[in-house]
Design a protein around this motif. Sequence first.
Motif, mmCIF file in Angstrom:
data_model
loop_
_atom_site.group_PDB
_atom_site.id
_atom_site.type_symbol
_atom_site.label_atom_id
_atom_site.label_comp_id
_atom_site.label_asym_id
_atom_site.label_seq_id
_atom_site.Cartn_x
_atom_site.Cartn_y
_atom_site.Cartn_z
ATOM 1 N N SER A 6 0.851 -1.184 0.000
ATOM 2 C CA SER A 6 0.000 0.000 0.000
ATOM 3 C C SER A 6 0.890 1.239 0.000
ATOM 4 N N ASN A 7 0.273 2.400 -0.050
ATOM 5 C CA ASN A 7 1.037 3.643 -0.030
ATOM 6 C C ASN A 7 1.833 3.752 1.264
ATOM 7 N N LEU A 8 2.980 4.384 1.166
ATOM 8 C CA LEU A 8 3.823 4.589 2.349
ATOM 9 C C LEU A 8 3.105 5.479 3.355
ATOM 10 N N PRO A 9 3.231 5.179 4.644
ATOM 11 C CA PRO A 9 2.604 6.025 5.660
ATOM 12 C C PRO A 9 3.467 7.242 6.025
ATOM 13 N N PHE A 10 4.457 7.544 5.199
ATOM 14 C CA PHE A 10 5.363 8.662 5.443
ATOM 15 C C PHE A 10 5.902 9.146 4.098
ATOM 16 N N ILE A 11 6.553 10.285 4.120
ATOM 17 C CA ILE A 11 7.175 10.820 2.907
ATOM 18 C C ILE A 11 8.662 10.500 2.969
ATOM 19 N N PRO A 12 9.187 9.754 1.966
ATOM 20 C CA PRO A 12 10.626 9.426 1.975
ATOM 21 C C PRO A 12 11.476 10.688 1.875
ATOM 22 N N THR A 13 12.339 10.877 2.853
ATOM 23 C CA THR A 13 13.231 12.042 2.836
ATOM 24 C C THR A 13 14.649 11.573 3.119
ATOM 25 N N VAL A 14 15.116 11.758 4.324
ATOM 26 C CA VAL A 14 16.478 11.377 4.692
ATOM 27 C C VAL A 14 16.457 9.959 5.265
ATOM 28 N N PHE A 15 17.305 9.093 4.725
ATOM 29 C CA PHE A 15 17.353 7.707 5.172
ATOM 30 C C PHE A 15 18.371 7.547 6.283
ATOM 31 N N ASN A 16 18.078 6.659 7.235
ATOM 32 C CA ASN A 16 19.057 6.308 8.250
ATOM 33 C C ASN A 16 20.175 5.493 7.606
ATOM 34 N N ILE A 17 19.793 4.624 6.671
ATOM 35 C CA ILE A 17 20.759 3.806 5.939
ATOM 36 C C ILE A 17 20.099 3.354 4.638
ATOM 37 N N GLU A 18 20.934 3.207 3.616
ATOM 38 C CA GLU A 18 20.487 2.693 2.323
ATOM 39 C C GLU A 18 21.623 1.808 1.805
ATOM 40 N N ASP A 19 21.296 0.574 1.419
ATOM 41 C CA ASP A 19 22.345 -0.357 1.039
ATOM 42 C C ASP A 19 21.775 -1.460 0.153
ATOM 43 N N GLU A 20 22.615 -2.004 -0.701
ATOM 44 C CA GLU A 20 22.264 -3.164 -1.518
ATOM 45 C C GLU A 20 22.396 -4.403 -0.635
ATOM 46 N N VAL A 21 21.324 -5.179 -0.510
ATOM 47 C CA VAL A 21 21.330 -6.368 0.338
ATOM 48 C C VAL A 21 20.906 -7.590 -0.463
ATOM 49 N N ASN A 22 21.210 -8.754 0.061
ATOM 50 C CA ASN A 22 20.767 -10.028 -0.515
ATOM 51 C C ASN A 22 19.676 -10.600 0.375
ATOM 52 N N TYR A 23 18.767 -11.336 -0.238
ATOM 53 C CA TYR A 23 17.737 -12.031 0.515
ATOM 54 C C TYR A 23 17.327 -13.279 -0.252
ATOM 55 N N LEU A 24 16.704 -14.203 0.449
ATOM 56 C CA LEU A 24 16.212 -15.411 -0.190
ATOM 57 C C LEU A 24 14.757 -15.196 -0.581
ATOM 58 N N SER A 25 14.452 -15.473 -1.857
ATOM 59 C CA SER A 25 13.076 -15.341 -2.320
ATOM 60 C C SER A 25 12.247 -16.501 -1.788
ATOM 61 N N ARG A 26 10.963 -16.456 -2.039
ATOM 62 C CA ARG A 26 10.090 -17.555 -1.607
ATOM 63 C C ARG A 26 10.485 -18.876 -2.252
ATOM 64 N N LYS A 27 11.111 -18.797 -3.418
ATOM 65 C CA LYS A 27 11.580 -20.001 -4.113
ATOM 66 C C LYS A 27 13.003 -20.365 -3.715
ATOM 67 N N GLN A 28 13.480 -19.734 -2.619
ATOM 68 C CA GLN A 28 14.819 -19.981 -2.065
ATOM 69 C C GLN A 28 15.935 -19.617 -3.038
ATOM 70 N N GLN A 29 15.716 -18.609 -3.861
ATOM 71 C CA GLN A 29 16.741 -18.086 -4.763
ATOM 72 C C GLN A 29 17.307 -16.803 -4.162
ATOM 73 N N ILE A 30 18.612 -16.583 -4.340
ATOM 74 C CA ILE A 30 19.251 -15.372 -3.830
ATOM 75 C C ILE A 30 18.908 -14.206 -4.755
ATOM 76 N N LYS A 31 18.349 -13.158 -4.168
ATOM 77 C CA LYS A 31 17.970 -11.956 -4.908
ATOM 78 C C LYS A 31 18.666 -10.762 -4.275
ATOM 79 N N LYS A 32 18.800 -9.674 -5.043
ATOM 80 C CA LYS A 32 19.393 -8.428 -4.540
ATOM 81 C C LYS A 32 18.358 -7.318 -4.640
ATOM 82 N N SER A 33 18.451 -6.409 -3.698
ATOM 83 C CA SER A 33 17.576 -5.248 -3.715
ATOM 84 C C SER A 33 18.222 -4.134 -2.905
ATOM 85 N N ALA A 34 17.861 -2.904 -3.206
ATOM 86 C CA ALA A 34 18.349 -1.749 -2.447
ATOM 87 C C ALA A 34 17.350 -1.461 -1.338
#
Length: 94
Positions: A6-34
């Motif tokens: 759904s829509n964000l409950p806030f307005i994106p402004t200054v981030f505490n941290i932003e980084d490219e991370v890896n995660y496992l998808s539901r199909k147990q595949q390694i994916k990347k996202s910021a």
Amino acid sequence: MKLNKSNLPFIPTVFNIEDEVNYLSRKQQIKKSAYKLQDQYLYYKSKNEKIVWISNENAIIELISDSELSRGVRLTNCFDKDEFFGNANNWYKL
């Protein structure tokens, strides 16, 4: 943790941290996202540019390890969880 599309409950402004991370998808595949963190909201943009977010308020936050993905962070709220791997120490501190 339930990922909201759904829509964000806030307005994106200054981030505490932003980084490219890896995660496992539901199909147990390694994916990347910021992933971005602003206050208690963790979010990223999906392939179709839709913002997906969760609130880490009242979540249990743990440092975890995976033999393939290295160190990561797990957010648990009730029976829902989200795990991602990358610069875990910085994410954990925030």
